[in-house]
Design a protein around this motif. Structure first.
Motif, PDB file in Angstrom:
ATOM      1  N   ASP A   1      -1.148   8.124   4.785  1.00 47.29           N
ATOM      2  CA  ASP A   1      -0.692   6.761   5.071  1.00 47.29           C
ATOM      3  C   ASP A   1      -0.606   6.626   6.583  1.00 47.29           C
ATOM      4  O   ASP A   1       0.207   7.289   7.217  1.00 47.29           O
ATOM      5  CB  ASP A   1       0.680   6.560   4.405  1.00 47.29           C
TER       6      ASP A   1
ATOM      7  N   ARG B   1       0.830  -1.213   0.000  1.00 49.49           N
ATOM      8  CA  ARG B   1       0.000   0.000   0.000  1.00 49.49           C
ATOM      9  C   ARG B   1       0.863   1.262   0.000  1.00 49.49           C
ATOM     10  O   ARG B   1       0.634   2.186  -0.776  1.00 49.49           O
ATOM     11  CB  ARG B   1      -0.916   0.022   1.241  1.00 49.49           C
ATOM     12  N   SER B   2       1.855   1.255   0.896  1.00 45.52           N
ATOM     13  CA  SER B   2       2.697   2.451   0.975  1.00 45.52           C
ATOM     14  C   SER B   2       3.463   2.650  -0.318  1.00 45.52           C
ATOM     15  O   SER B   2       3.631   3.776  -0.794  1.00 45.52           O
ATOM     16  CB  SER B   2       3.674   2.328   2.132  1.00 45.52           C
TER      17      SER B   2
ATOM     18  N   GLU C   1       4.060   7.543   5.902  1.00 47.68           N
ATOM     19  CA  GLU C   1       3.820   6.758   7.110  1.00 47.68           C
ATOM     20  C   GLU C   1       4.988   6.791   8.101  1.00 47.68           C
ATOM     21  O   GLU C   1       4.783   6.614   9.287  1.00 47.68           O
ATOM     22  CB  GLU C   1       3.507   5.309   6.748  1.00 47.68           C
TER      23      GLU C   1
HETATM   24 MG   LIG Z   1       2.525   1.165   4.829  1.00 52.52          MG
END
Ligand SMILES: [Mg+2]
Ligand SMILES: Nc1ncnc2c1ncn2[C@@H]1O[C@H](COP(=O)(O)OP(=O)(O)OP(=O)(O)O)[C@@H](O)[C@H]1O
Ligand SMILES: Nc1ncnc2c1ncn2[C@@H]1O[C@H](COP(=O)(O)OP(=O)(O)OP(=O)(O)O)[C@@H](O)[C@H]1O
Ligand SMILES: O[C@@H]1[C@@H](O)[C@@H](O)CO[C@H]1O
Ligand SMILES: [Mg+2]
Lengths: 506, 315, 304, 315
Positions: free
Chosen positions: A421, A292-293, A335
C-alpha cells in the motif's frame, strides 16, 4: 534582491550520523523553493531546525536580515515560521477544529470561544476545499484527510515562512491540486515557501528555485529553475543518471495466485472480488478514501471480515488474521508506517526480521548471527541509510523507514502474494527505481503483486493491470494496453455530474 | 427497542447504565435510598471525589500521581498543627493549601523539567511526604484545639454538609475546565499526542507542572476537609487513595494512554465505588467477601462499558 | 423493635478481630439481635461506617478505632446519628491526650500488654541463667501504628526494670506489619551483631515476633539461645507451638477475644434493650501462654 | 577521563554506577559487606526479585499487573493447605503452581480477549484473589504440618540457600528469554507498537495471555518460597508487592510506555531497593526517616540514570 530567509553554515550531527554539514543557501520573498535529495539526505533535519524543534550544532538562520535563535517551536511561530512535518502531528482524540488551532485557541481569560473557533475553521476548510466538519474527531478521518488538516493547520497561521515536508505523499492528485492552488496564493501574498518532495514534476511545476542536498551537504543550489532539467536534478541528487524510472518490462502472467471473492467489512459494505496471477503486478488506483486500503486490510485479515473468501493458489480460504495470512504466503505492507508499520523502540535490524526470524529460530531461540546477516543483507540491498542495524528505527529518515518495512517482507520466505500500500510514499527517485526493479524481480519469481498507489503515473508506469476503486466499489479495470490517464481518472471520480472532486463515501 | 439501544449505546450510555444500576440497588437494598444514607454516601466519597477531579487531568495528560494519599494526610496534619500553633484556623488552612500546592509543584517540576518518570517521582514523593507527616506528628494523630475547625465539615447549607457542596462545586469547575478551557483541551492534547502538542507550541512542561500543582492544591482541600471530619490530623490517613482515585477515573472512561476523559464519567466512577461500599455494608456482607464483590464490580463495570462501546462500533 | 448493633474494627484482616467478631456473633445469636460488622481502616472509613450504621437504623455500636485521637470525631458522629457508643481494645482520647471517660470501654492498655511481654522475657532470661549484659534484644517496631509503639515501649520498660541494659536493644523496623517484613528487618539486626549469642525479641504482635524467630533460624541461632514472646495468641502463634520441636518462639501473651467480643456485644445489647449502661471501664488481663500451657490458657480464657 | 565518560555513559552505565554505589555503601556502612549480611540481603529480595522477572515482561509489553502480591499470598496459602490436606508436599506445590498459573491465565484472558484495561483487571483480581486467600483460611495464618516444607527455604547448596539459587536461575532464564528468544523480542515489539506487531504477524493476544500466565506461575514460585521461609501460609503476606516490583523494574530502565527492558537493569533495580532497606537498618535510621530516605534514593537513582542517558545524547 537580498534573501529573505537564509541558512548559513548549518551543521547537525546525531550519534553516528552527520545529518547536515555546513549547509548555506538563501530564498527570496514571495517564492517557492524546492528542497530535494535522497532519503536521509538531511531535508527534514534542516526543516526541523528551522521550526525550532531541534537545535543546530552550529550555523545560523536569519529572516529578513535578522538572525533568529529559536529554542522552541513557539519561538519559531512568534517569528512567523510554520512547518508541516513529514509525519502527521495531530491529536486523534480532539476535533478537527481543536487540532487546527491547538496551541492558539481563540479564548477569553482561558475560556475557549468555541463559536468563533468553529466559524473560523469552517470558513478556512471551505477555502481549502475540504468537506470535513469542524466537529469531527480526527481519529475518524482517513490518512489523506488528515494530511490536508495538517496543511490547513499551517496555512491558518499568518506566517512569513512556511515549510512543507512531503505534503503530497499521502494526497490524491485532486487534493494535490487544491494544495498547489493554495501555495500559489501564498506565494502571491509574499510568503517564503520551502517545499520538500520526492516528486520532481511537482518541483518543476511549483518552484521558483531549488536546493539539492546530498549526504547532508549542499549538492547544488539553483536560484531559478531556468536551466535545470529533470535529469540534471536526478544526477545531483543521486550522483548518477536514471533514464527510465519505471523500467517496466513485459512478463507473462501465470496461474491465479490470489483470488478474492465477495469480501465485505464494516467500512466496505459492498462485496468486492478481484484476482492476481503469478508474475503479475496489479495496480489499485482511486481517490483518497475510495476504500483501497480498507480492502487490502480485509484481504490480509487485519480487520474483521463480514463475508467473503480469500483463496491463495486455489487452496482454501486464507487470511483470517495477519499471522495466518503470513503463514499462507500473503503479506501486506501497510500505508501508515508510523501507526501500524514500524515498531518504535526496536532497532532497524529487529524491525526487518520481526516476521522472518521464525524460520531460523529453532524452538523459539534466536539465531543472532542469522538475524544480523539478514538485516545486513537488506540494509545493503535496499541501501537503507543507517549507522548500524542496531539504530533505533525512529531515528531513521521517513524514506528509510519505509524501506525497512519493505525489507521486512522481502526477508520473509514463502511469500506468494505481496500487497504493498503506497510502496514509494516518501521514497526518493533513485530508490524508487530500485524498488520497482525489485517488484519486477519478485514478479518474475512468480509472486502475485498488488500495488495500491495514489500516484497515477506510478500506477500506470509499473502495473500490468489497473483496478480503479471509487466509493468502496470497483469502478473499472484496465489492461496495460488500454491505459489512458483521462479514462482512469474519470472512473475514479465518484459523481461525474456533481463535479465535486472529493465527495466522501457515505 | 431501537430507542433503548440508542440510549444504551449513546454518548451517555455509561450514565444510563449507572442510573439503571442505581435504581436496582435502591430497590433491593433496604434503607439505601433514604436521605440519611444518601448524605452519608456522598460524604463517604468526598475525599476520593475531590481528588479524582484532578487525577482525571493527570491521567488525561498521560501521567500518574501516586502521591495523592500522602498529600491528603500531610496537609490534614499541617492544617491542624498550624491552626493549633497559631491559634487561627485561617492560618492553618492557608498553611495546608500552601504545603499541598508546594508538593504538587515539586512533583510537576521534577517530572517536567528533569524528565523523570511520573510513576517513580510520585512514588518517591508519596514516601517522602508520608514520612514528613509521620515525623511531624511522631506517628500519632493530632487533635484540633479549636472546635471551630469541625464546623468546616459539620456546617450545612440547604441541609447538605459543606464538604459535599465543595465536592459538587469542584466537579462543576473541573468539568468546565476540561471541556471549555484552553487548559483542559491542552491537557487532552498532551495526552493524545505529546509530540504534536509540543510542535503546535503548547507549553507541555508548563502544563504538566500546572497539572501536578493543582492536583496538590486540590489534595490539600481534601486533606483539610478530612481532618475536619475526623476532628484530627492523622498521619496514616488516606493510604491507598491513589488507587481508588485512579480506579474511579478509569471506570469513568479516562484512558490511561492519555487523551480521553470526561467529568461525568469520573463522577459515575466515584459513585460506583462509593455505592458498592455502602451497599455492601448495608447488606452486612462479610469483610472477606467484600473483597470478592469489590473486585467483581470493578470488572463488571468496565466490561459493561466495553460491551457498550464495541456495540457502538468504536474501538 | 429489632435491635441492631454495629461492631466496627480497624483491621478486619487481622485474626484478632475475626475472633472478636466471631464471639460477638455468638452473643447476637443468643440474644437475637442483628450484628453489623464493618471494617474501617482509617478515620474517613470510620465516619462513613457510623453514618452507614445510622442509616440502617442501628441503635448502638462498639468500635476499635484505627487511632485513639479520632475520639472527639467519633463521639460527635455517634451523637449526630443517635447511636450509643462503646469502645473495645483501644480507648478514645481527647485532643489533649486524656481518655474520654464518658465512653464505656473494655480493653487492656497496650502499655500493660507490652509490660507483660517484657516481664515474661526477663523471667525466662533469668531462668536460663543468661547474663543480661550479653543478651541482645530485637525490638521489631512498626512506629506508624501508635498501639505498636505503646506495646514495645511497655516491653522495654519492664525489661529495663529487670536490669536489661538499654544499649542492647536494637531496632528492627518493619516496612509492613507482616512476617516477611519482620524477618527481613530482624535478619539485618542479627547479622550486624553477629557476635551476640543470646537473643530475645518482642514486637507488635505474634507475626512480628515470628519474623524475628525465622530470622534467627536462617542465621543458625538455636531455640535455646532465643526467646521470642508475641502478643495475641492467634493461629500463627498456636501453629508455632504445634510444631514437633520447640522453636525460638517462647511464648505469647494471649488476650481474650472472647471477653472483648462477646461481653462488649452483650453489654451494648443490655444498654440498648434494657437501658442498662455498661461499666465505664473494664480492664481485662493478658495471660502468658507457653508451648506446654497454651491449651490450658486458651481454655481458661474461653477460647476454643 | 574520556574512558571514564565512556564507561559511565555506555550501555552498562547503570551497572557501573551501581557498582560504585555498592562500593561506597560497603565502605561506609559497617558490617554491610559480610557474608552473613550479603546472604541476608539476597534472601530479603527473593520475593520481589522473582516477581520482578515477569513484571518486566508485563511492563515491556505495555501492561500492568497489580495482582502479584495477592497471588503470592494466595498460592502460599494453597501450598500449605494442600500439603496439609494431602499429606504430600509435592501435591501442595503442584496445587499452588496450578492456582497461580490459573489466576494469571484468567488475568491474561480478560485483558487480551475482553480488551479490558490491565490496570483495572488486575486491580480487580488483586482484590478477588486476596479475598479468596482470606476466605479459605478464615483470615488466619495456616501452619505447615510437615517440617519438610521448611527445607525448601532452609536447604543450602554451596552454602547458599535454595531460594537465592532459584532467584538467580530465574534471572538467567528470563534474561535469556528476553534477549534471545522470539517470545522476548515479541514482548518488546508489542510494547513498542502493538498494532504494527499484530500486522507483522505477532500473535498479540496470545502473547499477552502467556505473559500474564507466566507471571502467575512465577508468583506461585515466590509464594511457595515465602510460605516456606515464614513456615506458614499467611493471607496478609506480600501486600504492596506490586508497587515494589514495578519500582524495581522502572529503576532498572524498563519503560512503562513499553518496548524497553533489560534483565541486568531489573536486577540492579531489585538490589538498589534491597540495599537501601538493608543499609538503613544497619545504620539504624529511624522508621519515619526511612520513608524520606527511601523516597530520595528512588529519585536519585532514576535521576542519575537520566543524566547518564541524556549525557549519551539519547532522549
Ligand atoms: Mg490508502
Ligand atoms: N533523532 C535522530 N537520531 C539519530 N539520527 C537521526 C535522527 N534524526 C535524523 N537522523 C538521521 O539524520 C539523517 C538525515 O535525516 P532526515 O530525516 O533529515 O532525512 P530526509 O532528507 O528528510 O530523508 P527522507 O527523504 O527519507 O525523509 C538520516 O541519516 C537519519 O537517520
Ligand atoms: N479511522 C477511520 N475512521 C472512520 N472512517 C475512516 C477511517 N479511516 C478511513 N475512513 C474512511 O474509510 C473509507 C476508506 O478509506 P481508505 O483509507 O481505505 O481509502 P484509500 O482508498 O486507501 O485512501 P487513502 O489514500 O486515504 O489511503 C473512507 O471513506 C475514509 O474516510
Ligand atoms: O491492633 C491491635 C490488634 O492487633 C489486637 O492485638 C488487639 O488490639 C489492637 O489494638
Ligand atoms: Mg524527511
Amino acid at each position: 534582491m537580498a534573501d529573505f530567509l537564509s541558512f548559513s553554515h548549518i551543521s547537525k550531527t546525531y550519534p553516528g550520523v552527520k545529518a547536515l554539514s555546513d549547509v548555506s543557501f538563501g530564498v527570496g520573498k514571495g517564492s517557492v523553493h524546492g528542497l530535494i535529495g535522497e532519503n536521509g539526505a538531511g531535508k527534514s533535519t534542516l526543516i526541523r531546525i528551522l521550526s525550532g524543534d531541534t537545535a543546530a550544532d552550529s550555523g545560523e538562520i536569519s529572516i529578513d536580515g535578522s538572525a533568529q535563535h529559536f529554542s522552541s517551536t513557539r519561538d519559531a511561530f512568534a517569528a512567523g515560521v510554520v512547518v508541516v512535518h513529514q509525519e502527521l502531528q495531530l491529536v486523534p482524540e480532539l476535533t478537527v477544529a481543536e487540532n487546527l488551532r491547538l496551541g492558539r485557541f481563540p479564548n477569553r481569560a482561558g475560556i475557549i470561544d468555541f463559536r468563533a473557533l468553529k466559524a473560523e475553521v469552517n470558513r478556512r476548510l471551505k477555502d481549502i476545499g475540504l468537506t470535513v466538519d469542524a466537529d469531527t474527531k480526527v481519529s475518524k478521518l482517513s490518512l489523506g484527510e488528515r494530511q490536508m488538516i495538517e496543511i490547513a493547520k499551517a496555512i491558518m497561521l499568518d506566517a512569513r515562512v512556511i515549510a512543507l515536508d512531503e505534503p503530497t505523499s499521502s494526497l490524491s492528485s485532486q487534493e494535490s491540486e487544491v494544495l498547489f492552488r493554495i501555495i500559489g496564493e501564498l506565494r502571491a501574498a509574499g510568503k517564503v515557501i520551502i517545499y520538500i518532495s520526492h516528486r520532481l514534476d511537482e518541483i518543476f511545476r511549483l518552484c521558483d528555485g531549488c536546493t539539492v542536498l546530498r549526504d547532508g551537504k549542499l549538492a547544488a543550489h539553483h536560484p531559478s529553475m531556468a536551466d535545470v532539467t529533470r535529469d540534471s536534478l536526478v544526477a545531483e541528487m543521486v550522483g548518477r543518471e536514471i533514464s527510465d524510472i519505471w523500467g517496466w518490462r513485459g512478463r507473462t502472467a501465470g496461474e491465479v495466485r490470489l483470488k478474492v471473492e465477495g469480501i465485505t467489512g464494516s467500512k466496505l459494505p459492498h462485496p468486492i472480488g478481484f484476482e492476481a496471477r503469478a508474475g503479475e503486478i496489479v495496480g489499485f488506483f482511486g481517490l483518497v478514501g475510495s476504500g483501497r486500503s480498507e480492502l487490502m486490510r480485509l484481504v490480509y485479515g487485519a480487520d474483521p471480515r463480514h463475508s467473503g473468501r480469500v483463496i491463495i493458489d486455489g487452496g482454501e480460504s486464507a487470511g483470517s488474521n495477519p499471522r495466518r495470512s503470513i503463514r499462507e504466503g500473503l503479506v501486506l505492507c501497510s500505508e501508515d508506517r508510523k501507526f501500524d508499520g514500524i515498531v518504535q523502540g526496536l532497532s532497524v535490524g529487529e524491525n526487518i526480521v520481526i516476521s522472518a526470524r521464525r524460520h531460523f529460530s529453532p524452538f523459539g531461540v534466536l539465531s543472532l548471527k542469522r538475524e544480523a546477516d539478514t538485516a545486513a543483507e537488506f540494509i545493503k540491498q535496499l541501501r537503507i541509510r543507517t549507522p548500524s542495524a542496531k539504530q533505533d528505527i525512529v531515528n531513521l529518515s521517513g524514506g528509510n523507514q519505509q524501506k525497512v518495512l519493505l525489507a521486512r517482507w522481502l526477508a520473509e520466505s514463502g511469500v506468494k502474494v505481496l500487497i504493498v500500500d503506497e510502496p514509494t510514499r516518501g521514497i526518493d527517485v533513485g530508490a524508487k527505481a530500485e524498488i520497482y526493479e525489485l517488484l519486477y524481480e519478485l514478479a518474475e519469481k512468480g509472486l502475485a503483486i498488488v500495488v495500491v498507489s495514489s500516484e497515477l503515473p506510478e500506477v500506470m508506469g509499473i502495473s500490468d493491470r489497473i483496478v480503479v476503486m471509487c466509493e468502496g466499489r470497483i469502478a473499472a479495470r484496465y489492461e496495460r494496453a488500454d491505459f489512458n490517464e483521462h479514462a482512469i481518472l474519470a472512473s475514479a471520480l465518484p459523481d461525474r455530474t456533481a463535479g465535486e472532486p472529493n465527495k466522501k463515501a457515505s | 427497542m431501537a430507542f433503548l439501544k440508542r440510549l444504551l449505546l449513546g454518548e451517555q450510555g455509561l450514565l444510563v447504565i449507572f442510573v439503571i444500576a442505581f435504581a436496582a440497588v435502591s430497590i433491593f437494598v433496604p434503607s439505601f435510598l433514604t436521605e440519611r444514607n444518601m448524605l452519608g454516601l456522598f460524604q463517604s466519597v468526598v475525599t476520593i471525589g475531590i481528588v479524582a477531579c484532578t487525577m482525571m487531568f493527570c491521567l488525561a495528560s498521560r501521567d500518574f500521581d501516586l502521591s495523592v494519599g500522602s498529600i491528603v494526610a500531610f496537609t490534614g496534619m499541617v492544617a491542624v498543627m498550624a491552626s493549633n500553633a497559631s491559634g487561627s484556623i485561617v492560618v492553618g488552612l492557608i498553611a495546608a493549601l500552601a504545603c499541598g500546592t508546594f508538593v504538587g509543584f515539586v512533583n510537576g517540576t521534577i517530572i517536567a523539567k528533569l524528565k523523570i518518570n511520573a510513576l517513580i517521582t510520585t512514588l518517591a514523593t508519596m514516601q517522602i511526604v508520608r514520612g514528613l507527616a509521620l515525623i511531624s506528628s511522631d506517628g500519632r494523630a493530632v487533635g484540633i484545639n479549636d472546635p471551630g475547625f469541625y464546623q468546616l465539615a459539620l456546617s450545612r447549607f440547604l441541609g447538605i454538609p459543606t464538604p459535599i457542596w465543595i465536592m459538587l462545586i469542584l466537579f462543576c469547575v473541573f468539568g468546565f475546565v476540561l471541556n471549555r478551557s484552553v487548559f483542559g483541551r491542552n491537557t487532552l492534547a498532551i495526552g493524545g499526542n505529546p509530540e504534536a502538542s509540543r510542535l503546535a507550541g503548547v507549553n507541555v512542561d508548563g502544563m504538566r507542572i500546572w497539572i501536578f500543582t493543582i492536583q496538590g492544591l486540590v489534595c490539600a482541600v481534601a486533606g483539610i476537609l478530612l481532618a475536619s471530619r475526623i476532628t484530627s490530623g492523622q498521619p496514616n490517613a488516606a493510604t491507598g487513595l491513589e488507587l481508588s482515585a485512579i480506579s474511579a477515573c478509569v471506570l469513568g472512561g479516562v484512558s490511561l494512554a492519555g487523551g480521553r476523559a470526561a467529568m461525568t464519567g469520573v463522577i459515575v466512577g466515584v459513585l460506583i465505588l462509593g455505592i458498592a461500599e455502602n451497599a455492601m455494608n448495608l447488606l452486612n456482607i462479610q469483610a472477606f467477601y467484600q473483597y470478592l464483590v469489590r473486585g467483581l464490580i470493578l470488572l463488571l463495570a468496565v466490561l459493561l462499558d466495553n460491551v457498550r462501546s464495541t456495540g457502538l462500533g468504536r474501538k | 423493635a429489632d435491635i441492631k448493633i454495629g461492631f466496627v474494627v480497624k483491621q478486619p484482616e487481622e485474626p484478632w478481630f475475626q475472633d472478636e467478631w466471631k464471639f460477638a456473633d455468638i452473643a447476637a445469636k443468643e440474644k437475637g439481635f442483628t450484628l453489623v460488622k464493618i471494617g474501617a481502616e482509617d478515620g474517613e472509613k470510620v465516619q462513613s461506617a457510623i453514618d452507614n450504621l445510622g442509616a440502617q437504623g442501628a441503635q448502638g455500636f462498639i468500635i476499635c478505632t484505627p487511632d485513639v485521637k479520632l475520639g472527639p470525631g467519633i463521639v460527635a458522629k455517634a451523637e449526630a446519628n443517635g447511636l450509643k457508643l462503646m469502645t473495645v481494645d483501644d480507648r478514645l482520647v481527647n485532643a489533649d491526650g486524656s481518655p474520654i471517660e464518658a465512653v464505656p470501654h473494655m480493653g487492656i492498655s497496650a502499655l500493660k500488654i507490652g509490660e507483660a511481654v517484657g516481664a515474661a522475657i526477663a523471667d525466662e532470661i533469668k531462668k536460663r541463667g543468661w547474663d543480661m549484659a550479653s543478651v541482645g534484644a530485637i525490638r521489631v517496631s512498626y512506629d506508624q501504628l501508635p498501639t505498636a509503639v505503646d506495646r514495645v515501649e511497655g516491653a522495654i520498660s519492664s525489661l529495663k526494670a529487670a536490669g536489661f541494659p538499654e544499649a542492647n536493644i536494637f531496632d528492627a523496623p518493619q516496612a509492613k506489619t507482616d512476617t516477611e517484613a519482620a524477618l527481613n528487618a530482624a535478619t539485618v539486626v542479627l547479622n550486624k551483631h553477629a557476635d551476640v549469642k543470646h537473643w530475645v525479641a518482642f514486637g507488635l504482635n505474634d507475626e512480628a515476633v515470628l519474623g524475628a524467630v525465622r530470622a534467627s533460624e536462617t542465621v543458625g541461632i538455636t531455640p535455646d539461645n532465643f526467646i521470642g514472646v508475641g502478643i495475641g495468641g492467634a493461629d500463627s502463634a498456636i501453629n508455632e507451638f504445634k510444631k514437633p520441636a520447640a522453636t525460638g518462639f517462647f511464648g505469647t501473651v494471649i488476650i481474650s477475644p472472647k471477653r472483648h467480643g462477646y461481653e462488649t456485644a452483650l453489654n451494648m445489647y443490655e444498654w440498648v434493650a434494657n437501658d442498662k449502661a455498661p461499666p465505664a471501664l473494664t480492664l481485662t488481663a493478658g495471660e502468658l501462654a507457653l508451648r506446654d500451657t497454651y491449651v490450658e490458657v486458651r481454655k481458661n480464657l474461653g477460647i476454643e
